[in-house]
Scaffold this active site. Structure first.
Site, PDB file in Angstrom:
ATOM      1  N   SER A 136      -2.063  23.206 -16.697  1.00  0.00           N
ATOM      2  CA  SER A 136      -3.403  23.673 -16.338  1.00  0.00           C
ATOM      3  C   SER A 136      -4.370  23.379 -17.478  1.00  0.00           C
ATOM      4  CB  SER A 136      -3.377  25.191 -16.093  1.00  0.00           C
ATOM      5  OG  SER A 136      -4.676  25.702 -15.900  1.00  0.00           O
ATOM      6  N   TYR A 148      -2.260  34.475 -18.458  1.00  0.00           N
ATOM      7  CA  TYR A 148      -2.000  33.334 -17.582  1.00  0.00           C
ATOM      8  C   TYR A 148      -2.092  32.026 -18.361  1.00  0.00           C
ATOM      9  CZ  TYR A 148      -2.816  29.592 -14.247  1.00  0.00           C
ATOM     10  OH  TYR A 148      -2.747  28.401 -13.565  1.00  0.00           O
TER      11      TYR A 148
END
Length: 224
Positions: A136, A148
Site C-alpha cells: 500500500s 494499518y
C-alpha cells in the site's frame, strides 16, 4: 503442468476478483481463495473452467495449506501466488484505536501473508515461481499513528526480504503498492480513484515480465 497457474487470496471481490478476470483473459488457470464461498462460486460461474473456488480462512494456516495443496493437485502445480487478502480499521490512529480490532487486522495483514507464503514456497521452488503481495501507499510513508500503515510496512519489508530469499532458486517476489482504490474496502464509492482493474494490470505486468526481470515493486497512485 500449465505454465500459468495462479492462486489468489482475497479473491472474492475488489482487487482479487479483478486480477482473476485479467489472469484468465491472459490464459492463466486461477485458484480463488477467500472466506465467502457464495461469492467465489459466483465468480467461477462467470469465469468458467479455468477457475476453481477454494473457500478458506487466510488466518488459519491449515486452511491455507489445504487450499494450496488442492489447487496444486487440480492444476498440476503452482507458478504464482498472490497474497492479496487484507483488511483495514474503523478507528484511525493509536490513541483512538481498538486493540481487539488491531489483533484481527494483524491476523489478516501480517499472519495471513506469512501463512500464504509459507504454504506456497514448496510449490514455487519446484516451478521457479513468483510471489506477489498487496502492499500500500500507506506502507511507503508515515501516517499519524497508523497501525494499518504499519502492517503494510511489514508487507513491504517482508516482500524485499523474500526477493532476496527467492533468488536462491530463481524465483521472484513483487509488492503491488496502490494508493486509494475504489473497492468494497471503503463504505463510500471512490470513482475518481484507482480501479481494481488498474491493480490487476500491474499484477499481469509483473507476472509476465521476462524471467530475467524481477519487478520488485509497482507503486500506483491515482492522478486525482
Amino acid at each position: 503442468m500449465s505454465e500459468k497457474t495462479l492462486l489468489i487470496t482475497g479473491a472474492s471481490s475488489g482487487i482479487g476478483a479483478a486480477t482473476a478476470r485479467q489472469a484468465i483473459a491472459n490464459g492463466w488457470t486461477v485458484g480463488l481463495f477467500a472466506r465467502s464461498e457464495d461469492k467465489l462460486n459466483a465468480l467461477v460461474d462467470e469465469l468458467g473452467d479455468k477457475a476453481i473456488a477454494l473457500p478458506g480462512d487466510v488466518t488459519d494456516f491449515e486452511s491455507v495449506t489445504a487450499a494450496m495443496d488442492k489447487f496444486a493437485d487440480h492444476a498440476g502445480g503452482i507458478n504464482a501466488v498472490y497474497a492479496n487478502a487484507g483488511t483495514g480499521l474503523s478507528a484511525a490512529g493509536t490513541d483512538a484505536g481498538d486493540p481487539e480490532e488491531w489483533e484481527r487486522m494483524i491476523k489478516v495483514n501480517v499472519m495471513g501473508v506469512l501463512w500464504t507464503v509459507k504454504a506456497a514456497m514448496p510449490y514455487l521452488k519446484k516451478s521457479t515461481g513468483h510471489l506477489l503481495l498487496t502492499g500500500s501507499a500507506a506502507g511507503r510513508r508515515h501516517i499519524a499513528g497508523s497501525v494499518y500503515g504499519a502492517s503494510k510496512w511489514f508487507v513491504h519489508g517482508y516482500g524485499g526480504n523474500l526477493s532476496e530469499e527467492m533468488k536462491s532458486f530463481g524465483g521472484r517476489c513483487t509488492v503491488i503498492a496502490p494508493g486509494m482504490v475504489d473497492t468494497p474496502f471503503f463504505d463510500e464509492p471512490k470513482p475518481d480513484k484507482l480501479q481494481p482493474e488498474d491493480i490487476a494490470d500491474a499484477v499481469m505486468h509483473a507476472l509476465e515480465a521476462n524471467p530475467r526481470c524481477a519487478v520488485n515493486e509497482i507503486f500506483l497512485m491515482p492522478t486525482q
